[in-house]
Design a protein around this motif. Structure first.
Motif, PDB file in Angstrom:
ATOM      1  N   PRO A   1       0.720  -1.142   0.400  1.00 30.60           N
ATOM      2  CA  PRO A   1      -0.085   0.382  -0.152  1.00 30.60           C
ATOM      3  C   PRO A   1       0.642   1.021  -0.052  1.00 30.60           C
ATOM      4  CG  PRO A   1      -0.015  -1.210   2.500  1.00 30.60           C
ATOM      5  CD  PRO A   1       1.451  -1.810   1.249  1.00 30.60           C
ATOM      6  N   THR A   2       0.617   2.781  -0.601  1.00 30.44           N
ATOM      7  CA  THR A   2       1.329   3.647  -0.258  1.00 30.44           C
ATOM      8  C   THR A   2       0.543   4.043   1.080  1.00 30.44           C
ATOM      9  OG1 THR A   2      -0.788   4.692  -0.915  1.00 30.44           O
ATOM     10  CG2 THR A   2       0.472   4.225  -2.640  1.00 30.44           C
ATOM     11  N   GLY A   3       0.845   5.375   1.401  1.00 34.91           N
ATOM     12  CA  GLY A   3       0.225   5.446   2.881  1.00 34.91           C
ATOM     13  C   GLY A   3      -1.080   6.417   2.636  1.00 34.91           C
ATOM     14  N   ALA A   4      -1.257   7.009   1.589  1.00 33.48           N
ATOM     15  CA  ALA A   4      -2.722   7.158   1.155  1.00 33.48           C
ATOM     16  C   ALA A   4      -4.166   6.111   1.320  1.00 33.48           C
ATOM     17  CB  ALA A   4      -2.557   7.897   0.275  1.00 33.48           C
ATOM     18  N   GLU A   5      -3.243   4.671   0.912  1.00 32.65           N
ATOM     19  CA  GLU A   5      -4.376   4.234   0.763  1.00 32.65           C
ATOM     20  C   GLU A   5      -4.218   3.290   2.371  1.00 32.65           C
ATOM     21  OE1 GLU A   5      -2.873   2.645  -3.595  1.00 32.65           O
ATOM     22  OE2 GLU A   5      -2.329   1.869  -2.310  1.00 32.65           O
ATOM     23  N   LEU A   6      -3.357   2.883   2.987  1.00 36.66           N
ATOM     24  CA  LEU A   6      -3.057   2.816   4.422  1.00 36.66           C
ATOM     25  C   LEU A   6      -4.240   3.752   5.185  1.00 36.66           C
ATOM     26  CD1 LEU A   6      -1.392   0.713   5.571  1.00 36.66           C
ATOM     27  CD2 LEU A   6      -0.521   2.679   7.559  1.00 36.66           C
TER      28      LEU A   6
END
Length: 469
Positions: free
Chosen positions: A83-88
């Motif tokens: 995941p990206t941080g945004a997805e996290l």
């Protein structure tokens, strides 16, 4: 049940570890309040939302949080995806924060100013443990708690650029030219870097991420220059374990960086110690001091200080803390995570006993628990809070049954000189698997002798790889 036991546990921070603590507290039927300084769950994570982590989802989801989410019909992501941080935040932290078991106990824009004991300063001992904690917010509001779990992290307290732990001369005056870790080079911050020369200082994976993005930008935008500066004599630790790394994306990160350096697209400067910064003609001059006392200078447009973070324990100044004088972690935990001694990125299982302070009931967990050590893994924080919450519930058997299964880094010593020339450093280069944020490998600036360099050496002469001829 005592009056103290009826008070909530105060959890500071609604990031991954703070919300994991909330999930465990709910499962243990302990009242709690989560105090988040930002306006959303995972506020700090959102600031590096453009970065893709190199640990897959299965390492980033707390088991207790997963149980709550599954009961609510949560659609779990692919556990092997990165995941990206945004997805996290969007796919995990926000759904967790919205659960009815958590949401009523979560307060946003509630920044903690200080923690003490009601009616007790740090000097008073008699009956101290029977007094509730007093948590004061910046608004002046005061909250009473039976215990405090501080998961506030270190994102807000980056290390300075100066190599001696002190700001470089003129560092504050040159703030307009400085960026802290993980700017969005290819996105929101693109205009600050396109067509300009950027110096990235740091030897950790935050530096590696920024360097790879800058190399991509340089291929798209003429006139974009990239220089990488580290204090150590070689970048072996940053390059990491390659295909020996149990997390392929982490191994590929270093391999891709080495390719750019070897090709001259990124100029590498070793033995680099920032002494002074001086704005000049719309740019900034960086004075370098070498181990022999000699000075050199390089002029750039932007500086990214990817020099790591440090904990801020000032809110607990009236509590009785037992901190290691070097690491800033508890005295019991420090030797288990010290990157000067620890090899292979492994961390022994640890929990409430290693996190305890003389101030009974106060625990710093997550990134903050690691002090200045750059080796934290999210899964480590989840096991920490599981153990701490079990202890707060009186289940000491569960609290001390700590287990931790972390992926190996493929780097078999934190001393880069000893890694040079080994299979872990110089093995076959894996195919790129995506960029990612450091989670388990020792990063940051290294405590190594400073070797003088020439800042006028052409980029093609600065390979710096551990396999250079």
């Amino acid at each position: 049940m005592s009056a103290l036991d009826q008070l909530p546990v105060a959890v500071i921070g609604a990031g991954p570890v703070g919300l994991a603590a909330a999930a465990h507290l709910h499962e243990r039927e302990l009242p709690f309040t989560v105090l988040e300084a930002g306006d959303t769950a995972g506020a700090a994570v959102r600031q590096w939302g453009h970065v893709r982590v190199f640990s897959p989802w299965r390492y980033n989801i707390d088991p207790a949080a997963r149980r709550l989410l599954d009961d609510a019909g949560w659609l779990a992501p692919d556990l092997e995806a990165l995941p990206t941080g945004a997805e996290l935040v969007a796919d995990y932290l926000q759904p967790l924060a919205q659960l009815p078991q958590v949401k009523p106990h979560l307060r946003y824009e509630a920044r903690v100013e200080a923690i003490s004991r009601l009616g007790f300063d740090r000097l008073r001992t008699a009956s101290r443990e029977q007094a509730p904690f007093l948590v004061r917010l910046t608004t002046g509001e005061e909250i009473l708690a039976r215990a405090v779990i501080d998961a506030s992290g270190t994102w807000g307290t980056p290390n300075v650029l100066g190599a001696s732990g002190l700001p470089a001369r003129g560092e504050r005056d040159a703030a307009a030219y400085l960026e802290h870790a993980l700017p969005d080079v290819l996105g929101a911050d693109r205009d600050r870097f396109a067509g300009r020369h950027t110096l990235v200082v740091g030897a950790g994976h935050s530096a590696a991420n920024t360097l790879l993005s800058l190399a991509d930008l340089a291929a798209q935008e003429p006139g974009t220059g990239v220089t990488w500066a580290i204090r150590s004599a070689a970048p072996a630790r940053t390059y990491g374990g390659g295909d020996a790394d149990a997390l392929p994306a982490r191994g590929a990160l270093g391999s891709r960086l080495r390719e750019h350096v070897d090709a001259g697209r990124i100029r590498l400067l070793t033995g680099f110690s920032v002494h002074a910064l001086t704005p000049t003609g719309g740019r900034v001059a960086v004075a370098v001091r070498h181990a022999d006392g000699g000075d050199e200078q390089i002029v750039v447009d932007r500086i990214v200080a990817a020099t790591g973070f440090r904990p801020d324990h000032s809110i607990a100044a009236e509590l009785r803390l037992d901190l290691d004088p070097v690491m800033g972690a508890t005295r019991a935990l420090a030797p288990l995570i010290d990157p000067n001694e620890h090899s292979c990125g492994t961390v022994p299982p640890h929990g409430v006993d290693e996190l305890a302070h003389p101030e009974t009931g106060y625990y710093a967990v997550g990134m903050k628990s690691y002090g200045r050590a750059p080796t934290f893994l999210m899964a480590t924080g989840y096991e920490q809070v599981r153990s701490v919450v079990a202890a707060l519930a009186g289940d000491w058997q569960a609290a001390r049954a700590v287990q931790l299964d972390l992926p190996e880094t493929g780097v078999c010593n934190s001393n880069p000189a000893e890694s040079t020339g080994t299979d872990s450093c110089c093995g076959p280069t894996p195919q790129p698997a995506g960029k990612g944020l450091a989670t388990g490998i020792s990063g940051g600036l290294l405590a190594a002798p400073l070797n003088p360099i020439s800042l006028d050496t052409p980029a093609s002469g600065q390979t710096g790889g551990c396999c250079a001829s």
